[in-house]
Design a protein around this motif. Structure first.
Motif, short mmCIF file in Angstrom:
data_model
loop_
_atom_site.label_atom_id
_atom_site.label_comp_id
_atom_site.label_asym_id
_atom_site.label_seq_id
_atom_site.Cartn_x
_atom_site.Cartn_y
_atom_site.Cartn_z
N VAL A 73 0.84 -1.19 0.00
CA VAL A 73 0.00 0.00 0.00
C VAL A 73 0.88 1.25 0.00
CG1 VAL A 73 -1.81 1.26 1.22
CG2 VAL A 73 -1.79 -1.26 1.24
N VAL A 74 0.63 2.13 -0.96
CA VAL A 74 1.40 3.37 -1.11
C VAL A 74 0.53 4.56 -0.76
CG1 VAL A 74 2.66 4.84 -2.74
CG2 VAL A 74 2.80 2.35 -2.94
N GLY A 75 1.06 5.46 0.09
CA GLY A 75 0.43 6.76 0.32
C GLY A 75 -0.74 6.81 1.27
N ALA A 76 -1.13 5.69 1.87
CA ALA A 76 -2.29 5.69 2.76
C ALA A 76 -2.00 6.48 4.03
CB ALA A 76 -2.70 4.27 3.11
N LYS A 77 -2.99 7.20 4.48
CA LYS A 77 -2.86 7.93 5.75
C LYS A 77 -2.86 6.95 6.91
CE LYS A 77 -6.55 10.11 6.88
NZ LYS A 77 -7.63 11.12 6.84
N ARG A 78 -3.64 5.88 6.77
CA ARG A 78 -3.76 4.90 7.85
C ARG A 78 -3.93 3.51 7.24
NH1 ARG A 78 -7.74 7.03 9.65
NH2 ARG A 78 -6.75 8.48 11.10
N LEU A 79 -3.17 2.54 7.73
CA LEU A 79 -3.33 1.14 7.35
C LEU A 79 -3.44 0.32 8.63
CD1 LEU A 79 -3.34 -1.32 5.48
CD2 LEU A 79 -0.84 -1.26 5.49
N ARG A 80 -4.60 -0.30 8.79
CA ARG A 80 -4.82 -1.11 9.99
C ARG A 80 -5.17 -2.53 9.57
NH1 ARG A 80 -9.51 -0.43 14.68
NH2 ARG A 80 -8.70 -2.07 16.06
N VAL A 81 -4.33 -3.48 9.97
CA VAL A 81 -4.58 -4.90 9.71
C VAL A 81 -5.08 -5.50 11.02
CG1 VAL A 81 -3.64 -7.10 8.93
CG2 VAL A 81 -2.80 -4.95 7.93
N ARG A 82 -6.39 -5.53 11.13
CA ARG A 82 -6.99 -6.03 12.38
C ARG A 82 -6.84 -7.54 12.50
NH1 ARG A 82 -13.14 -4.67 14.52
NH2 ARG A 82 -12.97 -5.81 16.50
N ARG A 83 -7.00 -8.24 11.38
CA ARG A 83 -6.79 -9.69 11.36
C ARG A 83 -6.14 -10.02 10.03
NH1 ARG A 83 -11.51 -11.01 11.77
NH2 ARG A 83 -12.10 -12.07 9.84
N ALA A 84 -4.92 -10.55 10.07
CA ALA A 84 -4.15 -10.79 8.85
C ALA A 84 -4.84 -11.83 7.97
CB ALA A 84 -2.75 -11.25 9.20
N PRO A 85 -4.91 -11.60 6.67
CA PRO A 85 -5.43 -12.62 5.75
C PRO A 85 -4.58 -13.89 5.82
CG PRO A 85 -5.25 -10.49 4.66
CD PRO A 85 -4.54 -10.35 5.97
N ARG A 86 -5.18 -15.00 5.49
CA ARG A 86 -4.48 -16.28 5.61
C ARG A 86 -3.39 -16.44 4.56
NH1 ARG A 86 -4.97 -21.32 3.47
NH2 ARG A 86 -6.75 -20.68 2.20
N VAL A 87 -3.65 -15.96 3.34
CA VAL A 87 -2.72 -16.19 2.22
C VAL A 87 -1.91 -14.95 1.87
CG1 VAL A 87 -2.55 -16.85 -0.22
CG2 VAL A 87 -4.18 -18.02 1.30
N VAL A 88 -2.56 -13.80 1.85
CA VAL A 88 -1.95 -12.57 1.35
C VAL A 88 -1.40 -11.73 2.50
CG1 VAL A 88 -2.35 -10.46 0.00
CG2 VAL A 88 -3.58 -12.58 -0.57
N THR A 89 -0.21 -11.19 2.31
CA THR A 89 0.37 -10.24 3.27
C THR A 89 0.07 -8.82 2.81
OG1 THR A 89 2.17 -11.76 3.84
CG2 THR A 89 2.51 -9.43 4.34
N VAL A 90 -0.51 -8.02 3.69
CA VAL A 90 -0.82 -6.63 3.38
C VAL A 90 0.07 -5.74 4.23
CG1 VAL A 90 -2.60 -4.84 3.24
CG2 VAL A 90 -3.21 -7.26 2.90
N LEU A 91 0.83 -4.86 3.60
CA LEU A 91 1.74 -3.99 4.35
C LEU A 91 1.97 -2.68 3.62
CD1 LEU A 91 4.26 -4.55 2.35
CD2 LEU A 91 4.92 -6.29 3.98
N ARG A 92 2.56 -1.74 4.32
CA ARG A 92 2.96 -0.49 3.68
C ARG A 92 4.16 -0.75 2.77
NH1 ARG A 92 0.88 4.24 5.36
NH2 ARG A 92 -0.37 4.28 7.28
#
Length: 279
Positions: free
Chosen positions: A169-188
């Motif tokens: 994720v590029v440019g987001a003011k806020r990124l909150r991963v409340r519960r991580a997906p099982r397969v995909v990693t979501v990060l800044r």
């Protein structure tokens, strides 16, 4: 995986078979779409240039924003040490879909899907992703990318580890991963290199070399064209124009603010002098 509108090859594009997929430049597919739309637009007038109108046409802006995001992620990936290989804008769908970035190293094989959400709030819980409160099916697309590359890896290695999809994720003011997906990693995006380098070894050096050779082979992907120098130069010129227009708009805004303050002072100051002078 970026969904693209099928379009003819832009001026300056040359056939791919003579090179390798390493020749693909970051955001190449999006850049081509931007320039195709810009070519159909009328030039800015002198007045529009004077006031700093955005040179990117409305129809091209989503593609332009996506290209800027992908190139920002690619710039971060250039910092990976020797032993890691990164390929960009790999064509995988007959409707024009591509994989933004493919990263290979002893830590494994990773597909990276760039999402450019300037000043947005991104919320993730399991298979749900909300961007400013609106649901987006980006996890499903990232998973599909991983499966596509799994099929390319399978004939190369006897017992390959699963390809791991990432959403950067590029440019987001806020990124909150409340519960991580099982397969995909979501990060800044800024955390991506550190995440990759923290992975335990899953591949030997020989396996990495075999995979890189396969991924670089144009035969592993759908037919495409390579960007000629004219395409990249045109996009660089457009980017410079966008930045210059933004500076012009800021200068106008500051100038108008100064005029407004000066005008207020001309009204307020005589009143203050009269009030305190007569005291």
């Amino acid at each position: 995986m970026t969904q693209l509108v099928p379009a003819p090859a832009p001026a300056g594009a040359v056939p791919a078979p003579s090179g390798t997929m390493r020749d693909r430049v970051p955001a190449q597919a999006l850049i081509e779409q931007v320039l195709l739309r810009q070519a159909a637009a009328r030039p800015r007038t002198a007045l529009e240039r004077l006031v700093g109108r955005d040179p990117v046409e409305p129809d091209a802006r989503p593609w332009y924003a996506g290209a800027i995001g992908e190139r920002a992620v690619a710039a971060r990936l250039t910092g990976l040490p020797e032993g890691w290989t990164v390929l960009h804008s790999l064509p995988v769908g007959r409707n024009g879909a591509d994989i933004d970035h493919l990263v290979v190293g002893q830590g494994g094989v990773f597909t990276v899907n760039t999402k450019h959400h300037v000043d947005a709030s991104v919320w993730v819980a399991g298979r749900t992703v909300l961007v400013n409160g609106s649901s987006r099916p980006i996890l499903q697309k990232a998973e599909a990318e991983g499966r596509r590359v799994d099929r390319i890896v399978a004939p190369v290695l006897a017992d390959p580890p699963a390809v791991r999809p990432i959403i950067a994720v590029v440019g987001a003011k806020r990124l909150r991963v409340r519960r991580a997906p099982r397969v995909v990693t979501v990060l800044r995006a800024e955390h991506l290199p550190r995440f990759l380098l923290a992975q335990p070894d899953r591949l030997s050096a020989d396996e990495v070399r075999a995979l890189v050779a396969r991924f670089e082979d144009p035969g592993a992907w759908l037919p495409t064209v390579e960007a000629g120098a004219e395409v990249l130069l045109a996009f660089s010129r457009l980017t410079r124009e966008v930045r210059a227009a933004a500076r012009t708009r800021v200068a106008w805004a500051l100038g108008l603010a100064v005029i407004a303050v000066a005008g207020s002072s001309m009204i307020v100051l005589p009143g203050l002098v009269a009030l305190f002078g007569g005291a």
